[in-house]
Design an enzyme around this catalytic site. Structure first.
Site, PDB file in Angstrom:
ATOM      1  N   CYS A   1       0.905  -1.157  -0.619  1.00 11.17           N
ATOM      2  CA  CYS A   1       0.149  -0.067  -0.077  1.00 11.17           C
ATOM      3  C   CYS A   1       1.152   1.489   0.651  1.00 11.17           C
ATOM      4  O   CYS A   1       0.069   2.442   0.091  1.00 11.17           O
ATOM      5  CB  CYS A   1      -0.700   0.161   1.271  1.00 11.17           C
TER       6      CYS A   1
ATOM      7  N   ASP B   1       2.988   2.315   2.057  1.00  9.78           N
ATOM      8  CA  ASP B   1       3.219   3.139   3.636  1.00  9.78           C
ATOM      9  C   ASP B   1       3.954   2.120   4.879  1.00  9.78           C
ATOM     10  O   ASP B   1       2.889   0.910   4.846  1.00  9.78           O
ATOM     11  CB  ASP B   1       2.744   4.162   3.866  1.00  9.78           C
TER      12      ASP B   1
ATOM     13  N   CYS C   1       4.658   8.498   1.884  1.00 10.03           N
ATOM     14  CA  CYS C   1       4.664   9.579   1.253  1.00 10.03           C
ATOM     15  C   CYS C   1       4.216  10.796   2.484  1.00 10.03           C
ATOM     16  O   CYS C   1       5.279  10.701   3.536  1.00 10.03           O
ATOM     17  CB  CYS C   1       3.081   9.468   0.347  1.00 10.03           C
TER      18      CYS C   1
ATOM     19  N   CYS D   1      -2.930   7.980   6.815  1.00  2.65           N
ATOM     20  CA  CYS D   1      -1.664   7.823   7.632  1.00  2.65           C
ATOM     21  C   CYS D   1      -1.617   8.729   8.995  1.00  2.65           C
ATOM     22  O   CYS D   1      -0.865   7.641   9.436  1.00  2.65           O
ATOM     23  CB  CYS D   1      -1.311   9.214   6.440  1.00  2.65           C
TER      24      CYS D   1
END
Lengths: 393, 145
Positions: free
Chosen positions: B33, B35, B58, B102
């Site tokens: 994915c 991360d 990211c 995130c």
């Protein structure tokens, strides 16, 4: 050197000043509707017909085979949806490529919901179609093959002349999305057996919002946009005169420059590829080394994520793009990178740099110098890199 | 797209690194994915005295890791449990909708490190559930505004 270094010419290009200069008069002064009969309107009709002629000349087509649209996506939609509709009595099978632009892929997926059958051909590790697989995908009810001339992400160039030949031997119509190819590599619709071809203005230093569809004489196709007699009853809507004039001039100029620009960009591209691969370990080139667009560089860096690279490059004034999930707006990375067999983590760590006429060797040298510390910095904070180093020792 | 605070924590991330002989280490996310966060905690007398992280991901993934480790330092274990993804987001002046996951990952990474600490020491931390290794499984992508 400029403050902003633009390495994203596959996304869009800057309009050439001489193109803009030609477009200006059609906004406030020569604003007449080309369908009207008075002088200022008639003149505009001449201007759009002149642009049509310029495009036809570049493609080796007849001017009556060029139809203006609002851009590449409309051209793709028109070609695919309306060929499918116009030839549905012959069959409902379409062949395309897994790495097409979404304007083609999503259009094909839409047709699947309308009872059409679509074959999405795989590509090899370099992003090139396998001709044998194409041949064996052809059926009695295949009506259309739509395969791009060159890929927008990894720059791979398809053997469209051969594809067109196979299509015609089997009585199938051949459409190609040539948005990334026109003006950058030679395209000849007659020699390459192309029946329909999509192109866009803003990828070749022309304005946005204008494109064209080449439709070979004799091809049956219904309009996508109804409501007026423009474009010989095939595409309604008052002509985007300034855009059309800009597209005509841009395509004329880029075609004139092509032989030299192709050489110059290929040199810069190869220097950039070699410079990056040599200076940064655990990196790989995506796409074919030679069968690729002259300005396209696409490299994956292991253990790092693409958006982070873009943000750090932006701090250095460098504009680029990536195929990571974070830049695709979904949780999956680019379908093109997955199609060439890249595992997800390497696809997330991809960087696309696309060079154009405004890029210089000095800029290429600059990014070759600036990139390694950026990748190092991200690797230093990557748990994947930490794990890799520990396992190595 | 990102707030100034997010950019600051991405450009100058706090607490990057590892802690040798950490009291608890938690890794969440997966490379598929895009991360992965790994959080190291040093805990003494029920207090988080140091926190470090390593993140593959990211700009938002780095910034939320940085902020989450900032927030947890100096907290008691019970206080640390109250650091939610919302708290991390608020401290960063918000995140774009597509990046909210995130902050969930950052919260989960803290919990994973605390869980590891509890397991190593044979204790039970009240209110701490076994962390999910991958928060993406039941996640839906928010619509763009």
């Amino acid at each position: 050197m400029k403050d902003i270094i633009y390495f994203d010419n596959a996304a869009t290009t800057a309009v050439r000043p001489e193109v803009f200069e030609k477009m200006k008069r059609y906004f406030c002064d020569n604003f007449g509707n080309p369908s009207s009969i008075y002088k200022i309107a008639r003149e505009n009709k001449n201007s759009t017909e002149n642009a049509r002629e310029q495009i036809a000349r570049v493609l080796n087509a007849d001017k009556n085979e060029i139809y203006f649209t609002a851009g590449g996506s409309e051209s793709d939609n028109w070609a695919i949806k309306c060929i499918a509709e116009s030839y549905s009595n012959k069959g409902k099978h379409i062949i395309t490529l897994s790495i097409e632009h979404h304007a083609v892929l999503h259009t094909c997926q839409y047709l699947e919901t309308k009872g059409y059958d679509v074959t999405y051909l795989p590509v090899d590790e370099y992003g090139i179609v396998d001709i044998d697989k194409l041949k064996s995908a052809i059926r009695d009810d295949t009506i259309l093959i739509t395969i791009m001339a060159a890929n927008n992400e990894i720059g791979s160039i398809q053997p469209i002349e051969e594809i067109g030949k196979i299509a015609h031997e089997n009585g199938i119509i051949f459409h190609t999305d040539a948005v990334q190819a026109i003006g950058h590599i030679p395209i000849d619709v007659k020699k390459m057996n192309i029946d329909l071809l999509s192109l866009s203005g803003h990828k070749l230093y022309g304005p946005k919002g204008i494109g064209a569809l080449y439709i070979k004489k004799g091809i049956k196709i219904n309009p996508l946009i109804h409501g007026g007699a423009q474009e010989r009853n095939r595409r309604a809507g008052t002509e985007n005169v300034a855009g059309i004039v800009g597209l005509g001039e841009a395509i004329r100029l880029i075609n004139e420059d092509m032989p030299e620009e192709l050489k110059r960009l290929t040199y810069l591209r190869d220097k950039l590829i070699d410079g990056i691969l040599k200076n940064i370990p655990y990196s790989r080139l995506n796409g074919h080394r030679e069968k690729r667009l002259p300005g396209n560089v696409n490299i994956s860096f292991e253990f790092v994520e693409g958006e982070s690279i873009l943000l750090l490059l932006d701090m250095k004034g460098i504009c680029a793009s990536s195929g990571s999930a974070c830049t695709s707006g979904s949780l999956d990375p680019s379908h093109v990178l997955l199609s060439i067999g890249l595992p997800h983590e390497k696809a997330h760590g991809s960087l696309r740099l696309t060079l154009g006429r405004n890029n210089t060797e000095e800029e290429v040298d600059y990014i070759i110098k600036e990139l390694p510390p950026i990748i190092n910095r991200l690797r230093e904070m990557s748990p994947l890199y930490e794990e890799f180093i520990k396992n190595k020792i | 797209m990102y707030s100034e605070k997010v950019m600051d924590h991405f450009m100058n991330p706090r607490n990057v690194g590892e802690i040798e002989n950490a009291s608890g280490v938690g890794t969440v996310g997966n490379a598929k994915c895009g991360d992965i966060m790994k959080v190291y905690l040093k805990i003494e007398n029920d207090m988080v005295i140091d926190a470090k992280f390593k993140t593959f991901g990211c700009g938002a993934a780095v910034a939320t890791s940085s902020m989450a480790t900032e927030l947890i330092k100096g907290k008691t274990i019970q206080e640390a449990l109250k650091i939610t993804n919302k708290a991390v987001m608020e401290a960063l002046d918000g995140l774009p909708p597509i990046k909210v996951h995130c902050s969930c990952l950052a919260e989960e990474a803290l919990h994973a490190a605390l869980w590891d600490y509890a397991e190593k020491n044979g204790i039970t931390i009240e209110g701490l559930e076994k962390p999910k290794a991958d928060i993406h499984e039941d996640e839906e992508i928010p619509e763009e505004d």
